[in-house]
Structures are given as structure tokens and as C-alpha cells.
Design an enzyme around this catalytic site. Structure first.
Site, PDB file in Angstrom:
ATOM      1  NE  ARG A  89      17.575  -6.506  35.545  1.00  0.00           N
ATOM      2  CZ  ARG A  89      16.246  -6.533  35.566  1.00  0.00           C
ATOM      3  NH1 ARG A  89      15.568  -6.066  34.525  1.00  0.00           N
ATOM      4  NH2 ARG A  89      15.589  -6.983  36.602  1.00  0.00           N
ATOM      5  CG  PHE A  94      14.303 -13.343  34.628  1.00  0.00           C
ATOM      6  CD1 PHE A  94      13.107 -13.714  34.030  1.00  0.00           C
ATOM      7  CD2 PHE A  94      14.480 -12.007  34.963  1.00  0.00           C
ATOM      8  CE1 PHE A  94      12.117 -12.779  33.759  1.00  0.00           C
ATOM      9  CE2 PHE A  94      13.499 -11.067  34.697  1.00  0.00           C
ATOM     10  CZ  PHE A  94      12.320 -11.458  34.092  1.00  0.00           C
ATOM     11  CD  GLN A  97      16.970  -4.928  30.330  1.00  0.00           C
ATOM     12  OE1 GLN A  97      16.580  -5.569  31.306  1.00  0.00           O
ATOM     13  NE2 GLN A  97      16.691  -3.649  30.156  1.00  0.00           N
ATOM     14  CG  PHE A 150      14.242  -9.264  27.883  1.00  0.00           C
ATOM     15  CD1 PHE A 150      13.703 -10.527  28.029  1.00  0.00           C
ATOM     16  CD2 PHE A 150      13.375  -8.172  27.842  1.00  0.00           C
ATOM     17  CE1 PHE A 150      12.326 -10.713  28.143  1.00  0.00           C
ATOM     18  CE2 PHE A 150      12.005  -8.343  27.946  1.00  0.00           C
ATOM     19  CZ  PHE A 150      11.475  -9.616  28.094  1.00  0.00           C
ATOM     20  CG  LEU A 160       8.521 -11.635  31.357  1.00  0.00           C
ATOM     21  CD1 LEU A 160       9.831 -11.861  30.622  1.00  0.00           C
ATOM     22  CD2 LEU A 160       8.593 -10.382  32.205  1.00  0.00           C
TER      23      LEU A 160
END
Length: 291
Positions: A89, A94, A97, A150, A160
Site C-alpha cells: 500500500r 502519507f 505500508q 508503515f 496518527l
């Protein structure tokens, strides 16, 4: 007298006690791990990660076990190891992952410590997602840490904090992390020909065989095969040109080669002298027989 003897027999042996005790301290936990990453079949490059062992010992231990495993995971034979897994991913600006060693799509994986999941250590540290290159655990909610992790790509990930355990950071190879965003994707997942694979991993700062991964070996093999095929093609073209020439046929060329070999054989000084002697002897025999 009986009391004295009992006291003597139950006296502890100091020499045995000194032998059994081990005063050597345990080795400190590793402070760094590395990932050798191949992007879209290119030669692998190293990412070195510093671990926050003081604030997140359990999370770091889980990551170290998955990095240091000598096993290699595949889709047909999943193993608790990051070796052979993919970054499945990628979201621009951002994070990237990875770490799913069972299903390779973000729905699998488990902890090397417990075999399932383990609790967050977020309450015991002040590590923030405030910069690019932070190493953090992916989860499905509170206290569901497994094997997926990640790496952040920018400072805009502070939302986060309190939801994911930040337990390390990239100290070398941030350019490799940024280059992951250049692959072709379907949504957030790299296409099959643009996969990002962890070909090797381990404990330490990654002082290992750079550019000697399996992908590099494959590329070298491909180059060798191409060269071999080119040589074969050149030979075939030469033969065709020789065979299809207008003035000579292949049969004539073979005859000429044989004649050339014979002439070279008999043109040497030693062979010519021998032939002369033989011919003289033969003539003498023939003349004697006629007489």
C-alpha cells in the site's frame, strides 16, 4: 552431638553456589535493523532503521524477530519473516505500508511474539508522527498490533499520534522510501510488474552485499542469455550468407576448404622432404620390377 551433626550436614556449599551463579549481563537489544528493497525489479537498496528500544521494547522485539528470521516467506509457504514480503500500500505524501507475510495484501500477518496480536505501548512513550521516515505499527484498532508496519512520507501525519505505535525512524535510505511512490499503481497498490519487494533484511545497519540480491542475479542471468542469443544469431547469419552466395555453393566451399588443408599439410618443409623420398623409393621399386 546429634544437633551439631545435623547443622553441619545442612550447611550450604559456597563453592557450588559460586559456580551456579552467572554474573555476565545479557547483551543489549539491537538498536538498528535494515531492509534491502527492490523497486520494480531494480537492484536492491538498503533502508536502515533506528529502533526506540527504551520506550517501545516489546514492539521493537517483535520487529527484530521478523527482520532477523532466516526464513523466506512466499504465498504458497507463509513464514513469520519480512524476507520476501512486499510493500502493498502506497499513499502519496502519507505513508508506505508492508509486513503482511501471509496474504501480501494487508489483511494478514501476525506477531512473532504471541502468534496473534499484542497490546499498544503508546502510553509509555512520547514518540510522534511529526516527520518523514517515522516507523510505526499498522493495526485494526487499539491493541491489535501484528506484523504490518508503515513508514511516513511527510510531516502531515500527526493525526496518527495516540492511534499507532511509533517505534523507530529511518536514518539511511530515505530516498529509497520516496522512490517507492514512483511505481505504477491501481489505487494504492502497485501493479504486478512494479512490485516493491523486501529481498533481504536483518539486524544492524545493513553492511551486507549491496546489489547482490536475487533480482540482481536474475538481471545478470538475463544479460548473459541475451549475449549468448546474439552470438548464436550472428553465427546463423554468417552461415546463411555463405550458403546463399551467388558465385559459390556450400559444396564448393567445403571442397575448397579440404584442398586448402591438404596444401597446408604438404607445404611444410618436413612433409615435402618425406614425400620426395617416398616418391623416389617408389620409382626405384617400379623400375626394378620392370627389369
Amino acid at each position: 552431638i546429634i544437633i551439631i551433626l545435623i547443622g553441619i550436614t545442612h550447611r550450604p556449599d559456597d563453592s557450588i553456589h559460586t559456580i551456579m551463579t552467572d554474573t555476565t549481563p545479557p547483551p543489549p537489544p539491537p538498536s538498528h535493523c535494515f531492509l534491502q528493497v527492490s523497486i520494480a525489479g531494480q537492484p536492491s537498496r538498503a533502508i536502515v532503521l533506528e529502533l526506540f528500544q527504551d520506550s517501545c521494547p516489546k514492539t521493537c522485539q517483535n520487529f527484530v524477530l521478523l527482520c532477523s528470521s532466516s526464513l523466506k516467506t512466499t504465498r504458497a509457504n507463509p513464514q513469520p519473516s519480512y524476507r520476501g514480503t512486499e510493500f502493498h500500500r502506497i499513499v502519496d505524501n502519507f505513508m508506505v505500508q508492508g509486513g503482511d507475510f501471509t496474504k501480501f495484501d494487508g489483511t494478514g500477518g501476525f506477531s512473532a511474539l504471541t502468534g496473534s496480536t499484542f497490546d499498544d505501548e503508546q502510553m509509555h512513550n512520547n514518540n510522534k508522527h511529526d516527520r518523514a521516515g517515522r516507523l510505526s505499527m499498522a493495526n485494526r484498532g487499539p491493541n491489535t498490533n501484528g506484523s504490518q508496519f508503515f513508514l511516513t512520507l511527510g510531516p502531515t501525519t500527526q493525526h496518527l499520534d495516540g492511534k499507532h505505535v511509533c517505534f523507530g525512524q529511518v536514518v539511511e535510505g530515505m530516498d529509497v522510501v520516496q522512490d517507492m511512490t514512483s511505481v505504477e499503481r491501481e489505487g494504492t497498490r502497485p501493479v504486478s510488474l512494479q512490485k516493491i519487494v523486501i529481498v533481504d533484511c536483518g539486524v544492524g545497519k545493513g553492511i551486507i552485499k549491496d546489489n547482490c540480491s536475487s533480482s540482481d542475479d536474475d538481471s545478470n542471468r538475463r544479460e548473459r542469455k541475451k549475449k549468448h542469443k546474439k552470438k548464436k544469431k550472428k553465427k546463423k547469419h554468417r552461415r546463411r550468407d555463405d550458403d546463399t552466395s551467388d558465385d559459390d555453393s556450400s559444396y564448393d566451399r567445403r571442397r575448397r576448404r579440404k584442398k586448402h588443408k591438404r596444401s597446408r599439410k604438404y607445404d611444410s618443409p618436413s612433409s615435402s622432404d618425406e614425400d620426395r623420398r617416398r616418391t623416389k623409393k617408389r620409382r626405384r621399386r617400379d623400375s626394378d620390377s620392370e627389369r
